[in-house]
Motif scaffolding. Structure first.
Motif, PDB file in Angstrom:
ATOM      1  N   GLN A 121      35.619  -6.633  -8.690  1.00  0.00           N
ATOM      2  CA  GLN A 121      35.892  -5.996  -7.399  1.00  0.00           C
ATOM      3  C   GLN A 121      35.268  -4.599  -7.338  1.00  0.00           C
ATOM      4  OE1 GLN A 121      40.169  -6.099  -7.160  1.00  0.00           O
ATOM      5  NE2 GLN A 121      40.238  -8.264  -6.529  1.00  0.00           N
ATOM      6  N   ALA A 122      35.290  -3.884  -8.460  1.00  0.00           N
ATOM      7  CA  ALA A 122      34.707  -2.545  -8.501  1.00  0.00           C
ATOM      8  C   ALA A 122      33.207  -2.591  -8.269  1.00  0.00           C
ATOM      9  CB  ALA A 122      35.011  -1.885  -9.847  1.00  0.00           C
ATOM     10  N   VAL A 123      32.530  -3.544  -8.913  1.00  0.00           N
ATOM     11  CA  VAL A 123      31.084  -3.672  -8.740  1.00  0.00           C
ATOM     12  C   VAL A 123      30.749  -4.024  -7.298  1.00  0.00           C
ATOM     13  CG1 VAL A 123      29.046  -5.003  -9.396  1.00  0.00           C
ATOM     14  CG2 VAL A 123      30.685  -4.296 -11.145  1.00  0.00           C
ATOM     15  N   GLN A 124      31.501  -4.958  -6.720  1.00  0.00           N
ATOM     16  CA  GLN A 124      31.240  -5.355  -5.344  1.00  0.00           C
ATOM     17  C   GLN A 124      31.444  -4.188  -4.375  1.00  0.00           C
ATOM     18  OE1 GLN A 124      29.821  -8.182  -4.615  1.00  0.00           O
ATOM     19  NE2 GLN A 124      29.930  -8.723  -6.792  1.00  0.00           N
ATOM     20  N   LYS A 125      32.450  -3.360  -4.651  1.00  0.00           N
ATOM     21  CA  LYS A 125      32.711  -2.221  -3.768  1.00  0.00           C
ATOM     22  C   LYS A 125      31.582  -1.203  -3.842  1.00  0.00           C
ATOM     23  CE  LYS A 125      36.819  -1.310  -2.848  1.00  0.00           C
ATOM     24  NZ  LYS A 125      38.260  -0.965  -2.838  1.00  0.00           N
ATOM     25  N   VAL A 126      31.085  -0.931  -5.040  1.00  0.00           N
ATOM     26  CA  VAL A 126      29.974   0.005  -5.191  1.00  0.00           C
ATOM     27  C   VAL A 126      28.722  -0.542  -4.505  1.00  0.00           C
ATOM     28  CG1 VAL A 126      28.376   1.010  -6.876  1.00  0.00           C
ATOM     29  CG2 VAL A 126      30.838   1.109  -7.275  1.00  0.00           C
ATOM     30  N   LEU A 127      28.489  -1.824  -4.645  1.00  0.00           N
ATOM     31  CA  LEU A 127      27.337  -2.435  -3.975  1.00  0.00           C
ATOM     32  C   LEU A 127      27.451  -2.311  -2.457  1.00  0.00           C
ATOM     33  CD1 LEU A 127      26.956  -5.670  -6.134  1.00  0.00           C
ATOM     34  CD2 LEU A 127      25.317  -3.791  -6.002  1.00  0.00           C
ATOM     35  N   LYS A 128      28.642  -2.513  -1.947  1.00  0.00           N
ATOM     36  CA  LYS A 128      28.860  -2.456  -0.506  1.00  0.00           C
ATOM     37  C   LYS A 128      28.580  -1.068   0.056  1.00  0.00           C
ATOM     38  CE  LYS A 128      32.436  -3.244   3.016  1.00  0.00           C
ATOM     39  NZ  LYS A 128      33.847  -3.673   3.248  1.00  0.00           N
ATOM     40  N   HIS A 129      28.931  -0.034  -0.694  1.00  0.00           N
ATOM     41  CA  HIS A 129      28.810   1.338  -0.196  1.00  0.00           C
ATOM     42  C   HIS A 129      27.617   2.088  -0.797  1.00  0.00           C
ATOM     43  CE1 HIS A 129      32.635   1.323   1.982  1.00  0.00           C
ATOM     44  NE2 HIS A 129      33.139   0.644   0.965  1.00  0.00           N
ATOM     45  N   ARG A 130      26.656   1.355  -1.357  1.00  0.00           N
ATOM     46  CA  ARG A 130      25.548   1.985  -2.075  1.00  0.00           C
ATOM     47  C   ARG A 130      24.734   2.942  -1.211  1.00  0.00           C
ATOM     48  NH1 ARG A 130      24.428  -3.351  -1.221  1.00  0.00           N
ATOM     49  NH2 ARG A 130      22.559  -3.903  -0.027  1.00  0.00           N
ATOM     50  N   ALA A 131      24.640   2.645   0.087  1.00  0.00           N
ATOM     51  CA  ALA A 131      23.840   3.493   0.971  1.00  0.00           C
ATOM     52  C   ALA A 131      24.652   4.631   1.590  1.00  0.00           C
ATOM     53  CB  ALA A 131      23.210   2.651   2.075  1.00  0.00           C
ATOM     54  N   ASP A 132      25.940   4.640   1.347  1.00  0.00           N
ATOM     55  CA  ASP A 132      26.811   5.627   1.990  1.00  0.00           C
ATOM     56  C   ASP A 132      27.009   6.892   1.156  1.00  0.00           C
ATOM     57  OD1 ASP A 132      27.152   3.755   4.017  1.00  0.00           O
ATOM     58  OD2 ASP A 132      28.928   2.887   3.055  1.00  0.00           O
ATOM     59  N   TYR A 133      26.858   6.771  -0.168  1.00  0.00           N
ATOM     60  CA  TYR A 133      27.149   7.899  -1.046  1.00  0.00           C
ATOM     61  C   TYR A 133      26.068   8.016  -2.120  1.00  0.00           C
ATOM     62  CZ  TYR A 133      31.774   7.387   1.068  1.00  0.00           C
ATOM     63  OH  TYR A 133      32.817   7.275   1.962  1.00  0.00           O
ATOM     64  N   GLU A 134      25.432   9.173  -2.185  1.00  0.00           N
ATOM     65  CA  GLU A 134      24.396   9.423  -3.179  1.00  0.00           C
ATOM     66  C   GLU A 134      24.926   9.243  -4.599  1.00  0.00           C
ATOM     67  OE1 GLU A 134      21.030  10.487  -3.099  1.00  0.00           O
ATOM     68  OE2 GLU A 134      21.117   9.750  -1.035  1.00  0.00           O
ATOM     69  N   GLU A 135      26.193   9.575  -4.791  1.00  0.00           N
ATOM     70  CA  GLU A 135      26.774   9.529  -6.130  1.00  0.00           C
ATOM     71  C   GLU A 135      26.757   8.132  -6.744  1.00  0.00           C
ATOM     72  OE1 GLU A 135      28.961  12.735  -3.742  1.00  0.00           O
ATOM     73  OE2 GLU A 135      28.125  10.734  -3.422  1.00  0.00           O
ATOM     74  N   LEU A 136      26.647   7.103  -5.898  1.00  0.00           N
ATOM     75  CA  LEU A 136      26.738   5.737  -6.405  1.00  0.00           C
ATOM     76  C   LEU A 136      25.414   5.230  -6.984  1.00  0.00           C
ATOM     77  CD1 LEU A 136      28.940   4.049  -3.651  1.00  0.00           C
ATOM     78  CD2 LEU A 136      29.648   5.059  -5.839  1.00  0.00           C
ATOM     79  N   LYS A 137      24.334   5.962  -6.754  1.00  0.00           N
ATOM     80  CA  LYS A 137      23.029   5.479  -7.223  1.00  0.00           C
ATOM     81  C   LYS A 137      22.982   5.340  -8.739  1.00  0.00           C
ATOM     82  CE  LYS A 137      20.253   7.244  -3.365  1.00  0.00           C
ATOM     83  NZ  LYS A 137      19.147   8.169  -2.977  1.00  0.00           N
ATOM     84  N   VAL A 138      23.434   6.373  -9.441  1.00  0.00           N
ATOM     85  CA  VAL A 138      23.398   6.316 -10.896  1.00  0.00           C
ATOM     86  C   VAL A 138      24.383   5.283 -11.431  1.00  0.00           C
ATOM     87  CG1 VAL A 138      25.136   8.118 -11.298  1.00  0.00           C
ATOM     88  CG2 VAL A 138      23.324   7.748 -12.984  1.00  0.00           C
TER      89      VAL A 138
END
Length: 276
Positions: A90-107
Motif C-alpha cells: 500500500q505504501a508503494v502504491q501511494k507513493v506511485l500515485k502521488h509521484r508528480a505531486d511532491y518533489e520529495e517522493l522522487k528519491v
C-alpha cells in the motif's frame, strides 16, 4: 578491477561533484514477499529489507515535513521496512500515485528500484521516466556501489533515458569493466544515447564501442554493434573514426568465433539497414 568500487567515485574522474555514499539494494535472487510468506499477511517485511541495508540499500535523507501524514507513513515504511507486506504494498502504491505531486517522493522512487518484488521495481522505473531530472542522477549512480545488480541495470537504463552527458565517464567504466554482463550491455546503450555537448567525449564513447565489438562475451559484442549503429549524435564523430566501423563489424562477422549464424545474420541485417 572491482568496478563497483571504481566507477566514478573519486573527484578526478567524477564531473558530477557528488560522493557515492549509498549503494545498491537487496540481492537479486531474494524471493518476493508473496513467495517468502505465502498467506501470512501479518509477517513483517523488515526481514527482507534488512538485506538491502546490509548490502548497501540506498542511503538517503528525505524531508517529509511537507507531506500529508499518510504519505509520511508510506515513506517511512519504504525507507525502513517498517510494516507488514500488505502495508508495504500500500505504501508503494501511494507513493506511485502521488509521484508528480511532491518533489520529495522522487528519491523514494529510486529506493523502490532496490525492492525484492519485481512489480514494484518495474512500476517505480516507469514512474521515474516521468519525473526524471538532474536531481536524481546522484542517487541513481549511488546504486553502483552496492550488490543489487538488477537495480543497477534499471538505474543505468534510466540514465540513458535522461541522456545527461555528465555521466559519460561512469558509463564508459561500466561498459568496459562492470562485473555483470547485463549492466555492461545497458551501459553500451547509454553511451550511444547520451546528449553529448562535448565532441571529444562523443568520439571517446564511439571508439569505446568499437573496441567492445571484439569483447569475449557475444552478448556484449552484439550490444556494442547495435549501439554503434544507433549512435544518437553521429554529427560529432570524426570521419576517420566513423570510417573504421564497417571494417570492424565485417571483421567480427568473418572471424572464427562463438557467434551463431543466426546472430551473424541478424547483425548483417542491421548493418544493411543502417547508414554507418
Amino acid at each position: 578491477m572491482d568496478s563497483t568500487d571504481s566507477v566514478g567515485t573519486d573527484g578526478s574522474r567524477n564531473r558530477l561533484g557528488f560522493g557515492c555514499s549509498g549503494s545498491g539494494g537487496s540481492l537479486v535472487r531474494i524471493r518476493g514477499p508473496s513467495q517468502l510468506c505465502h498467506n501470512r499477511r501479518s509477517v513483517k517485511y523488515s526481514g527482507a529489507r534488512s538485506w538491502t541495508a546490509r548490502f548497501g540499500g540506498l542511503k538517503y535523507e528525505v524531508d517529509v515535513s511537507n507531506l500529508p501524514t499518510s504519505l509520511q507513513n508510506s515513506v517511512h515504511t519504504i525507507k525502513d521496512g517498517a510494516g507488514t507486506i500488505e502495508e508495504y504494498d500500500q505504501a508503494v502504491q501511494k507513493v506511485l500515485k502521488h509521484r508528480a505531486d511532491y518533489e520529495e517522493l522522487k528519491v523514494v522512487l529510486v529506493d523502490c528500484l532496490t525492492l525484492p518484488a519485481m512489480h514494484h521495481v518495474n512500476a517505480a522505473s516507469r514512474a521515474l521516466e516521468e519525473v526524471m531530472d538532474a536531481s536524481l542522477i546522484a542517487p541513481i549512480l549511488s546504486l553502483l556501489k552496492g550488490l543489487n545488480y538488477s537495480a543497477q541495470g534499471e538505474g543505468l537504463r534510466l540514465l540513458g533515458y535522461f541522456g545527461d552527458p555528465r555521466v559519460f565517464l561512469i558509463m564508459k567504466d561500466c561498459a568496459v569493466d562492470h562485473l555483470i554482463p547485463r549492466c555492461r550491455r545497458t551501459a553500451c546503450g547509454v553511451l550511444a544515447s547520451l546528449n553529448y555537448d562535448d565532441k571529444e567525449d562523443a568520439n571517446d564513447a564511439y571508439a569505446t564501442l568499437q573496441q567492445l565489438v571484439d569483447c569475449e562475451d557475444w552478448t556484449l559484442r552484439y550490444a556494442a554493434i547495435e549501439s554503434l549503429l544507433n549512435f544518437k549524435h553521429m554529427h560529432f564523430i570524426e570521419e576517420d573514426l566513423k570510417a573504421k566501423t564497417p571494417g570492424i563489424i565485417s571483421g567480427r562477422l568473418s572471424a572464427e568465433s562463438e557467434d551463431s549464424e543466426l546472430l551473424k545474420a541478424k547483425i548483417g541485417y542491421m548493418v544493411e539497414n543502417k547508414t554507418i
